[in-house]
Design a protein around this motif. Structure first.
Motif, mmCIF file in Angstrom:
data_model
loop_
_atom_site.group_PDB
_atom_site.id
_atom_site.type_symbol
_atom_site.label_atom_id
_atom_site.label_comp_id
_atom_site.label_asym_id
_atom_site.label_seq_id
_atom_site.Cartn_x
_atom_site.Cartn_y
_atom_site.Cartn_z
ATOM 1 N N GLY A 148 40.112 -116.472 22.950
ATOM 2 C CA GLY A 148 39.561 -115.190 22.646
ATOM 3 C C GLY A 148 40.021 -113.617 23.032
ATOM 4 N N MET A 149 40.546 -113.781 24.198
ATOM 5 C CA MET A 149 41.374 -112.438 24.751
ATOM 6 C C MET A 149 42.521 -111.834 23.977
ATOM 7 S SD MET A 149 39.099 -111.859 26.954
ATOM 8 C CE MET A 149 40.067 -110.077 27.460
ATOM 9 N N TYR A 150 43.068 -112.751 23.000
ATOM 10 C CA TYR A 150 44.272 -112.208 22.329
ATOM 11 C C TYR A 150 43.649 -111.011 21.344
ATOM 12 C CZ TYR A 150 46.031 -116.466 23.914
ATOM 13 O OH TYR A 150 46.636 -117.919 24.769
ATOM 14 N N ARG A 151 42.485 -111.582 20.650
ATOM 15 C CA ARG A 151 42.141 -110.627 19.707
ATOM 16 C C ARG A 151 41.376 -109.594 20.322
ATOM 17 N NH1 ARG A 151 39.411 -110.572 14.676
ATOM 18 N NH2 ARG A 151 37.271 -109.181 14.754
ATOM 19 N N ILE A 152 40.797 -109.657 21.572
ATOM 20 C CA ILE A 152 40.150 -108.688 22.111
ATOM 21 C C ILE A 152 40.977 -107.565 22.567
ATOM 22 C CG2 ILE A 152 38.674 -108.093 24.166
ATOM 23 C CD1 ILE A 152 37.046 -110.429 23.863
ATOM 24 N N SER A 153 42.024 -108.127 23.248
ATOM 25 C CA SER A 153 43.220 -107.099 23.747
ATOM 26 C C SER A 153 43.792 -106.293 22.555
ATOM 27 C CB SER A 153 43.916 -107.889 24.659
ATOM 28 O OG SER A 153 43.593 -108.212 25.760
ATOM 29 N N ALA A 154 43.948 -107.110 21.401
ATOM 30 C CA ALA A 154 44.740 -106.539 20.381
ATOM 31 C C ALA A 154 43.911 -105.199 19.856
ATOM 32 C CB ALA A 154 45.086 -107.451 19.159
ATOM 33 N N LEU A 155 42.447 -105.611 19.658
ATOM 34 C CA LEU A 155 41.504 -104.404 19.238
ATOM 35 C C LEU A 155 41.406 -103.408 20.141
ATOM 36 C CD1 LEU A 155 38.709 -106.863 17.641
ATOM 37 C CD2 LEU A 155 40.425 -105.460 16.562
ATOM 38 N N ALA A 156 41.464 -103.810 21.670
ATOM 39 C CA ALA A 156 41.121 -102.723 22.411
ATOM 40 C C ALA A 156 42.487 -101.540 22.336
ATOM 41 C CB ALA A 156 40.888 -103.356 23.820
ATOM 42 N N ASN A 157 43.494 -102.062 21.919
ATOM 43 C CA ASN A 157 44.690 -101.057 21.690
ATOM 44 C C ASN A 157 45.051 -100.559 20.260
ATOM 45 O OD1 ASN A 157 46.243 -101.045 24.441
ATOM 46 N ND2 ASN A 157 45.390 -103.241 23.992
ATOM 47 N N GLY A 158 43.923 -100.692 19.442
ATOM 48 C CA GLY A 158 43.900 -100.234 18.024
ATOM 49 C C GLY A 158 44.621 -101.063 17.056
ATOM 50 N N ALA A 159 45.269 -102.213 17.668
ATOM 51 C CA ALA A 159 46.269 -103.133 16.643
ATOM 52 C C ALA A 159 45.008 -103.882 16.049
ATOM 53 C CB ALA A 159 47.022 -104.043 17.546
ATOM 54 N N THR A 160 45.934 -104.651 14.860
ATOM 55 C CA THR A 160 45.055 -105.654 14.077
ATOM 56 C C THR A 160 45.262 -107.123 14.483
ATOM 57 O OG1 THR A 160 45.610 -103.898 12.405
ATOM 58 C CG2 THR A 160 44.969 -106.343 11.538
ATOM 59 N N PRO A 161 44.292 -107.994 14.724
ATOM 60 C CA PRO A 161 44.534 -109.161 15.106
ATOM 61 C C PRO A 161 44.713 -110.027 13.839
ATOM 62 C CG PRO A 161 42.273 -108.513 15.837
ATOM 63 C CD PRO A 161 42.799 -107.329 14.998
ATOM 64 N N VAL A 162 45.624 -110.852 13.495
ATOM 65 C CA VAL A 162 45.791 -111.719 12.511
ATOM 66 C C VAL A 162 45.864 -113.269 13.007
ATOM 67 C CG1 VAL A 162 47.671 -112.547 10.865
ATOM 68 C CG2 VAL A 162 47.575 -109.986 11.715
ATOM 69 N N GLU A 163 44.762 -113.828 12.335
ATOM 70 C CA GLU A 163 44.423 -115.161 12.427
ATOM 71 C C GLU A 163 45.083 -116.176 11.629
ATOM 72 O OE1 GLU A 163 40.182 -116.499 13.030
ATOM 73 O OE2 GLU A 163 40.549 -117.906 12.009
ATOM 74 N N VAL A 164 45.836 -117.152 12.243
ATOM 75 C CA VAL A 164 46.753 -117.953 11.278
ATOM 76 C C VAL A 164 45.937 -119.428 11.625
ATOM 77 C CG1 VAL A 164 48.734 -118.969 11.313
ATOM 78 C CG2 VAL A 164 48.641 -116.603 11.700
ATOM 79 N N ARG A 165 45.994 -120.229 10.465
ATOM 80 C CA ARG A 165 45.318 -121.425 10.489
ATOM 81 C C ARG A 165 46.112 -122.517 11.229
ATOM 82 N NH1 ARG A 165 48.326 -124.885 8.190
ATOM 83 N NH2 ARG A 165 49.551 -124.218 6.215
ATOM 84 N N GLU A 166 45.455 -123.408 11.789
ATOM 85 C CA GLU A 166 46.264 -124.305 12.631
ATOM 86 C C GLU A 166 46.302 -125.727 11.734
ATOM 87 O OE1 GLU A 166 44.509 -124.963 16.706
ATOM 88 O OE2 GLU A 166 44.317 -122.872 17.046
ATOM 89 N N ARG A 167 47.022 -126.769 12.235
ATOM 90 C CA ARG A 167 46.937 -127.908 11.308
ATOM 91 C C ARG A 167 46.160 -129.099 12.060
ATOM 92 N NH1 ARG A 167 52.121 -130.035 11.336
ATOM 93 N NH2 ARG A 167 52.794 -128.191 10.547
ATOM 94 N N GLU A 168 44.969 -129.333 12.016
ATOM 95 C CA GLU A 168 44.166 -130.407 12.396
ATOM 96 C C GLU A 168 44.037 -129.956 13.970
ATOM 97 O OE1 GLU A 168 42.495 -133.313 11.373
ATOM 98 O OE2 GLU A 168 42.727 -132.137 9.448
ATOM 99 N N ARG A 169 43.789 -128.814 14.122
ATOM 100 C CA ARG A 169 43.497 -128.101 15.476
ATOM 101 C C ARG A 169 45.017 -128.276 16.318
ATOM 102 N NH1 ARG A 169 40.001 -131.441 14.016
ATOM 103 N NH2 ARG A 169 40.990 -133.219 14.817
ATOM 104 N N VAL A 170 46.006 -128.005 15.818
ATOM 105 C CA VAL A 170 47.364 -128.077 16.293
ATOM 106 C C VAL A 170 47.833 -126.926 16.091
ATOM 107 C CG1 VAL A 170 49.340 -128.859 17.138
ATOM 108 C CG2 VAL A 170 47.364 -130.520 16.808
ATOM 109 N N THR A 171 48.618 -126.075 16.884
ATOM 110 C CA THR A 171 49.512 -125.047 16.361
ATOM 111 C C THR A 171 50.453 -125.208 15.310
ATOM 112 O OG1 THR A 171 49.120 -123.916 18.578
ATOM 113 C CG2 THR A 171 50.914 -123.060 17.186
ATOM 114 N N ASP A 172 50.417 -124.259 14.038
ATOM 115 C CA ASP A 172 50.940 -124.704 13.091
ATOM 116 C C ASP A 172 52.298 -123.617 13.010
ATOM 117 O OD1 ASP A 172 52.577 -125.074 10.512
ATOM 118 O OD2 ASP A 172 50.597 -125.454 9.539
ATOM 119 N N VAL A 173 53.549 -123.864 13.464
ATOM 120 C CA VAL A 173 54.937 -122.929 13.627
ATOM 121 C C VAL A 173 55.075 -122.292 12.252
ATOM 122 C CG1 VAL A 173 57.125 -122.689 14.264
ATOM 123 C CG2 VAL A 173 55.544 -123.959 15.594
#
Ligand SMILES: Cc1ncc(COP(=O)(O)O)c(C=O)c1O
Length: 361
Positions: free
Chosen positions: A114-139
């Motif tokens: 969760g801190m990635y989104r919070i830190s991005a917003l804290a600096n005015g940046a836009t968090p972008v959420e990317v789907r995973e594949r069955e709970r695994v990071t999808d490159v």
């Protein structure tokens, strides 16, 4: 009406919810909600902390050189490119502060920390959420989500709260495919639990667009002291060092972490215990009809039939004095994250889940 308003993004932050620590009316609850080391720090670290009491009137080292040397020594890294923070949370904050602002995008995965989104917003940046594949990071999904505005890509490997990880070749493929202005951050908060994994260090050495973050909060048993660090190319570490406060780590934190990193026997014992108890717990839960992905960290993401069943199980565990973590906020409402405790903790939680499942289905 007040004209005093926070910077853009700040009011979009949903404050971080830590793991609960108490259950009303229960004195000796077992806390399995924050992925802490159930054995705590080793004797050398505790002794260093005690000794630090005599120096509390002195300001701490501002260059953290002794701790950086110790980390470099033990892990075979260049101390000049290590930067220490008040938990790896602070390194994540430095990265966002340094590289992401209004108009910039910060990528994190669907079930990412969760801190990635919070830190991005804290600096005015836009968090972008990317789907995973069955709970695994999808490159491939991450590469497809990159734009000219992408500045940071955060991957926790192993990931929290899924416990899954991707291989080094996949990380290398991601680093290679990123746009020129994007930095890959490999968050290794749980890397210490994975035998033979360097947390991304070799990739950091090989490239100029990769940083790794690490922590003393998990395997080293020092979550209460707040010590983390980052490792990356000189140009990145030099930039991050400019935003760091000169005394961001206390004397006690520095001395204790230095002793902890050099106490490799304690760390190894805790890693081995975690591996054994994690396998036992996952199997016990599966026997009760509660599956989980193979975890590479110090917790298990237990999957239930649906949100109602997960919540009812959580209530039952609470009534038995067991605190685990609901993860609906991580888009996993049908799951509970259970930290691997000591042997007694694992047995108690497995037994209580078993009791619940007998009645639930
Ligand atoms: C993936 C991940 N990264 C970073 C952190 C931050 O840890 P700390 O600030 O204690 O180093 C956590 C803590 O839970 C985590 O799960």
């Amino acid at each position: 009406m007040t004209k005093i308003t926070p910077q853009p993004g700040i009011m979009d932050i949903a404050p971080y919810q830590g793991g609960a620590a108490h259950i009303d009316g229960i004195a000796n609850a077992v806390k399995l909600s924050s992925n802490e080391n159930p054995f705590g720090p080793g004797d050398a670290a505790k002794e260093a902390f005690r000794k630090a009491a005599y120096d509390l009137h002195r300001y701490p080292s501002s260059d953290h050189s002794a701790l950086r040397l110790a980390i470099g020594d033990v892990l075979g890294l260049d101390p000049a490119r290590i930067l220490c923070g008040a938990g790896s949370d602070e390194i994540i904050a430095f990265l966002c502060q340094t590289y992401a602002g209004p108009g910039d995008e910060v990528i994190h995965t669907e079930h990412g920390f969760g801190m990635y989104r919070i830190s991005a917003l804290a600096n005015g940046a836009t968090p972008v959420e990317v789907r995973e594949r069955e709970r695994v990071t999808d490159v491939d999904a991450i590469l497809a989500a990159c734009t000219d505005a992408t500045r940071l890509v955060f991957i926790a490997n192993p990931n929290n709260p899924t416990g899954t990880m991707v291989g080094e070749a996949e990380l290398a493929r991601l680093a290679t495919g990123l746009p020129d202005r994007a930095l890959l951050v490999i968050d290794g908060a749980y890397a210490d639990y994975v035998d033979g994994y360097d947390g991304g260090a070799a990739l950091v050495e090989a490239r100029d667009n990769v940083v790794m973050t690490r922590t003393f909060s998990k395997l080293y048993g020092l979550g209460g002291l707040r010590i983390g660090w980052g490792y990356g190319p000189a140009h990145v570490m030099d930039a991050l060092a400019r935003v760091r406060g000169p005394f961001n780590l206390s004397t006690a934190a520095l001395a204790t972490a230095e002793a902890a990193v050099r106490d490799t026997a304690w760390v190894e014992k805790c890693r081995i215990d975690n591996t054994r108890l994690r396998a036992w717990l996952a199997e016990a839960l599966a026997e009760h009809g509660v599956p989980s992905d193979t975890s590479t960290a110090n917790f298990i993401l237990a999957r239930f039939a649906n949100q109602a069943e997960a919540e009812a199980c959580d209530e039952h565990l609470k009534s038995e004095g067991l605190i685990v973590r609901r993860v609906a906020g991580y888009n996993l409402p049908h799951c509970l994250r259970i930290t691997v405790g000591d042997e007694a903790g694992c047995r108690r939680v497995a037994h209580a889940v078993g009791q619940f499942m007998k009645v639930a289905r």
